[in-house]
Scaffold this active site. Structure first.
Site, short mmCIF file in Angstrom:
data_model
loop_
_atom_site.label_atom_id
_atom_site.label_comp_id
_atom_site.label_asym_id
_atom_site.label_seq_id
_atom_site.Cartn_x
_atom_site.Cartn_y
_atom_site.Cartn_z
N ARG A 120 19.36 83.09 60.62
CA ARG A 120 17.78 82.15 59.47
C ARG A 120 18.76 81.67 58.06
NH1 ARG A 120 17.62 86.03 55.48
NH2 ARG A 120 17.25 87.84 56.52
N LYS B 204 5.16 65.92 64.09
CA LYS B 204 4.35 63.96 64.54
C LYS B 204 5.46 62.82 64.84
CE LYS B 204 1.07 66.41 62.74
NZ LYS B 204 1.39 66.24 61.43
N TYR C 216 -2.84 64.82 53.09
CA TYR C 216 -3.10 65.69 54.14
C TYR C 216 -4.15 67.55 53.97
CZ TYR C 216 -1.77 68.63 57.54
OH TYR C 216 -1.79 69.25 59.56
N ASP D 281 5.65 63.08 50.90
CA ASP D 281 5.09 63.13 52.56
C ASP D 281 5.13 61.98 52.97
OD1 ASP D 281 4.24 63.36 54.82
OD2 ASP D 281 2.77 65.43 54.13
C1 LIG Z 1 0.28 67.37 60.15
C2 LIG Z 1 0.97 66.33 58.58
C3 LIG Z 1 1.27 68.21 57.88
C4 LIG Z 1 1.63 69.38 58.09
O1 LIG Z 1 2.75 69.49 59.14
P1 LIG Z 1 2.23 70.77 59.88
O2 LIG Z 1 3.73 70.66 60.98
O3 LIG Z 1 0.86 70.81 60.87
O4 LIG Z 1 2.53 72.15 59.31
C5 LIG Z 1 1.19 66.69 56.43
N1 LIG Z 1 1.36 66.47 56.30
C6 LIG Z 1 1.21 65.24 57.08
C7 LIG Z 1 0.77 63.78 56.66
C8 LIG Z 1 1.12 65.59 58.21
O5 LIG Z 1 0.67 64.81 59.03
#
Ligand SMILES: *Cc1c(COP(=O)(O)O)cnc(C)c1O
Length: 385
Positions: free
Chosen positions: A49, A198, A101, A173
């Site tokens: 961890r 992604k 998001y 993000d």
């Molecule tokens: C998918 C996504 C998230 C969240 O990520 P997870 O891996 O699904 O928890 C946050 N921001 C954006 C822009 C995303 O496309």
């Protein structure tokens, strides 16, 4: 020595030859605990961890790509954002982008509010609006380098310098843009976050999240929270994201090229009311996008039909190649309806206020051939009209 190029670093940094065996791909370390040199004496790794070699490799590669002093890998993108929000205290105020998001919207509005943190959603393309939303309690400005689902492009440099002048932290993000197109730390942003699920992973086969920062004290604070709360990324997923990073630049550039051509074609199509793509001259922040994004405008395309919520759903259900699914950023193309899918966690009033209309469709453009994708959309328009 000249710094090696992005593509070279993506393949080599954090991927040293294994000293024990000569393996050119580092092994996956599944061990949860590590033998120590003595009682109260600690080696480089003690418990997974707190730190794991396979996770360290991924974090090393990513830091090289985003810049900055360090990165942390989490069990999902939401876990990474949650770590940032855990720095906040009762009474703190957050300004967040209104093109956000759905999961981040839900975390801020339905979890952070329980500990007395307040949130104001602001159009991040409007610097004056951001400035006037700032209060004495504002501690964090959180937004996306390419907004979701309307693909708005904020001025990262201007927002970073406004925030710095008021002693407010900024978090971006960067999931849609990826470090292949944009590196927010270079523009003065404090924290860069990814859903590694992604583009970084890139193949729809693992989940993960990351944070990267340029300031050691901030890194230490985030690491403390991650280690104390435990949402770390498992070794196999770390390996898969590391592997994905090796082709990130190639994938994102190629997918962006297809996305641009597809959006130009959609813009001319009689079934389409409007197209939102940062690479089109008609996009409201096209000029800023040209300055901000390097080598492509991303592979997300949003467009609007004239239809009702049901007619639009019907179009999304009529594609054969584009898979009807949330998520994005992988080699296979996906289609979805934000109003009923990715942004269903928004309150209906906020959806209306922020332009997430019933006719909106979002595409994640993959690596299939342009002609096949065009033909698939064309037949879906015919089948659903
Ligand atoms: C998918 C996504 C998230 C969240 O990520 P997870 O891996 O699904 O928890 C946050 N921001 C954006 C822009 C995303 O496309």
């Amino acid at each position: 020595m000249r710094e090696k190029s992005f593509r070279t670093r993506a393949i080599h940094v954090g991927n040293e030859v294994d000293a024990a065996t000569g393996a050119v791909v580092p092994p996956i370390h599944l061990a949860s605990t590590f033998q120590q040199p003595g009682a109260g004496e600690w080696g480089e790794f003690d418990y997974s961890r707190s730190g794991n070699p396979t996770r360290t490799n991924l974090q090393t590669t990513l830091t090289s790509l985003e810049g900055g002093c360090g990165s942390l890998a989490f069990s999902s993108g939401m876990a990474a954002i949650h770590c940032v929000t855990m720095m906040l205290k009762t009474g703190d105020h957050v300004i967040a982008g209104c093109d956000l998001y759905g999961g981040a919207y839900r975390l801020l509005h339905k979890i952070c509010d329980r500990s007395g943190v307040t949130v104001t959603l602001v159009d991040m393309t409007d610097l004056a609006a951001i400035e006037s939303a700032i209060t004495d309690n504002t501690k964090l400005i959180w937004f996306e380098s390419i907004g979701n689902p309307r693909l708005s492009i904020p001025d990262l440099k201007a927002i970073a310098s406004l925030a710095k002048s008021k002693d407010i932290r900024t978090g971006v993000d960067n999931t849609f843009a990826t470090p292949a197109l944009l590196r927010p730390l270079e523009l003065g942003i404090d924290i860069v976050m990814h859903s590694a699920t992604k583009y970084l992973g890139g193949h729809s086969d693992c989940m993960g999240g990351t944070l990267s920062v340029a300031d050691q004290a901030l890194f230490d604070e985030l690491y403390f929270i991650q280690n104390a709360t435990g949402a770390v990324l498992d070794p196999l997923s770390c390996f898969l994201v590391t592997r994905g990073l090796k082709t990130l630049d190639l994938r994102v550039r190629e997918q962006s090229k297809t996305a641009l051509e597809l959006s130009q074609w959609l813009q001319q199509h009689s079934c389409v009311k409007s197209v939102l793509y940062p690479g089109l001259a008609s996009h409201p922040q096209h000029e800023l996008a040209r300055q901000t994004l390097q080598g492509g405008f991303g592979a997300m395309v949003t467009f609007e039909l004239d239809g009702t919520i049901a007619q639009t759903a019907n179009t999304c259900e009529s594609t054969k190649l584009f898979r009807l699914a949330v998520s994005l950023g992988a080699v296979e193309s996906l289609i979805e309806q934000p109003a009923t899918m990715s942004h269903a966690s928004y309150d209906a009033a906020d959806r209306a206020r922020f332009g997430i209309t019933d006719g909106l469709i979002r595409l994640s453009v993959g690596l299939e051939s342009m002609e096949d994708l065009k033909a698939d959309l064309d037949q879906a328009f015919s089948a659903s009209s």
